[in-house]
Design a protein around this motif. Structure first.
Motif, mmCIF file in Angstrom:
data_model
loop_
_atom_site.group_PDB
_atom_site.id
_atom_site.type_symbol
_atom_site.label_atom_id
_atom_site.label_comp_id
_atom_site.label_asym_id
_atom_site.label_seq_id
_atom_site.Cartn_x
_atom_site.Cartn_y
_atom_site.Cartn_z
ATOM 1 N N ASP A 17 -33.679 11.107 58.371
ATOM 2 C CA ASP A 17 -33.087 12.182 57.571
ATOM 3 C C ASP A 17 -32.283 11.666 56.381
ATOM 4 O O ASP A 17 -31.862 12.466 55.540
ATOM 5 N N LYS A 23 -30.613 17.624 54.551
ATOM 6 C CA LYS A 23 -30.324 17.420 55.971
ATOM 7 C C LYS A 23 -29.002 16.689 56.168
ATOM 8 O O LYS A 23 -28.211 17.030 57.056
ATOM 9 N N ASP A 26 -26.194 19.158 55.428
ATOM 10 C CA ASP A 26 -25.969 20.104 56.524
ATOM 11 C C ASP A 26 -25.163 19.470 57.644
ATOM 12 O O ASP A 26 -24.289 20.117 58.246
#
Length: 332
Positions: A17, A23, A26
């Protein structure tokens, strides 16, 4: 995948990621310790508040007045970050003085420090992005432009996604108080917009159009924040002026139902065959002869149709085939 409480990323971030900035953003800007929203309606209000807050932070009026300028966009983002760095702790400090009257502040230390770390992480990301942009614009080395430019593009996606995340949870201050993100969004949007209106810096727009674009976003954010806090007060008893420890417990998730066995309903005993023999009454007499004749008392004569002695016993009324000893009808 459910996040692990107490960890920042919740165990959701993998090595693969790293190449996907959204990603990473987040996981970093919406940590596992931030509590989830209480109901979907509040989530919708937060999305609308994020959009209105972005209007105030980015400054859409600059797009209409002078065209899209990335440098000015970054300057506005950096200015908004500096405002957040000073206004957020100040606003939270005022609320701590209010909550101190009804409770202790020791139990709020951990979420406060976590929110402060998230704020510093966001401000540092914005500053790093601005420095990368200035490096690319100020150098003539091709290798530096390629290397720093790729990093700058990654950081641009990272900061953009992070801005969306922190605008929704407002640096995780919901872990301190459920109403605190709405309050901070309102205060910040007004402090970003009002200075332009007071100084008359409308960026080439007329007064009427400048007022609409400058005050439209904070007014919208304030209205949505009032709806959000009002819903929290009516449905869950959460008030902004009340200490977080005094709030009633919020409803949790409904536990799943146990699996239904193949025989039928989990709370109904298994039923027998409808045409099979009847089941015995568990509360009836034990199995055996349904009727037992009464036993006669020893020595009692036998009376046909009634209880009595042995019909085959000797003597009168005894065995009819026994020896007959007639007695004279008249005595001597």
């Amino acid at each position: 995948m459910a996040r692990t409480p107490g960890r920042w990323t919740g165990g959701t971030l993998t090595a693969r990621d790293i190449l996907r900035p959204h990603k990473v953003a987040d996981a970093m800007f919406h940590p596992a310790w931030i509590p989830p929203s209480l109901d979907p309606a509040i989530d919708k209000l937060k999305r609308i508040r994020v959009i209105a807050g972005a209007v105030a932070s980015v400054g859409v009026y600059t797009v209409f007045a002078d065209g899209f300028d990335p440098t000015e966009l970054l300057e506005n983002a950096l200015l908004a970050s500096v405002v957040l760095l000073f206004i957020t702790p100040l606003t939270v400090g005022v609320m701590l003085l209010v909550w101190r009257r009804t409770g202790t502040l020791r139990q709020l230390r951990t979420p406060l420090l976590s929110s402060l770390a998230l704020l510093l992480l966001f401000v540092g990301s914005v500053v790093a992005l601005v420095l990368l942009v200035q490096t690319v614009n100020g150098t003539g080395n091709t290798l530096v432009v390629i290397g720093v430019g790729m990093t700058m593009m990654w950081m641009l996606g990272f900061v953009a996604r992070g801005t969306f995340r922190v605008s929704g949870n407002f640096f995780g201050t919901g872990a301190v108080h459920r109403c605190l993100p709405a309050l901070l969004a309102t205060v910040t949007s007004w402090l970003v917009a009002v200075p332009d209106l007071v100084t008359g810096d409308l960026h080439g727009l007329g007064f009427a159009l400048g007022v609409v674009f400058i005050l439209g976003a904070p007014v919208t954010v304030t209205a949505i924040a009032l709806l959000e806090t009002g819903r929290l007060r009516r449905r869950y008893g959460i008030r902004l002026g009340a200490h977080p420890a005094g709030h009633p417990p919020v409803p949790g998730q409904v536990p799943p139902m146990p699996p239904v066995p193949p025989s039928g309903h989990p709370y109904v005993p298994p039923q027998g065959h409808p045409y099979g023999p009847p089941r015995a009454n568990p509360y009836g007499p034990p199995p055996g002869a349904p009727y037992v004749p009464p036993q006669p008392h020893p020595g009692r004569r036998f009376v046909p149709g009634q209880g009595g002695g042995n019909p085959y016993a000797p003597g009168a009324g005894g065995n009819p085939y026994g020896p007959h000893n007639p007695q004279p009808p008249y005595g001597p």
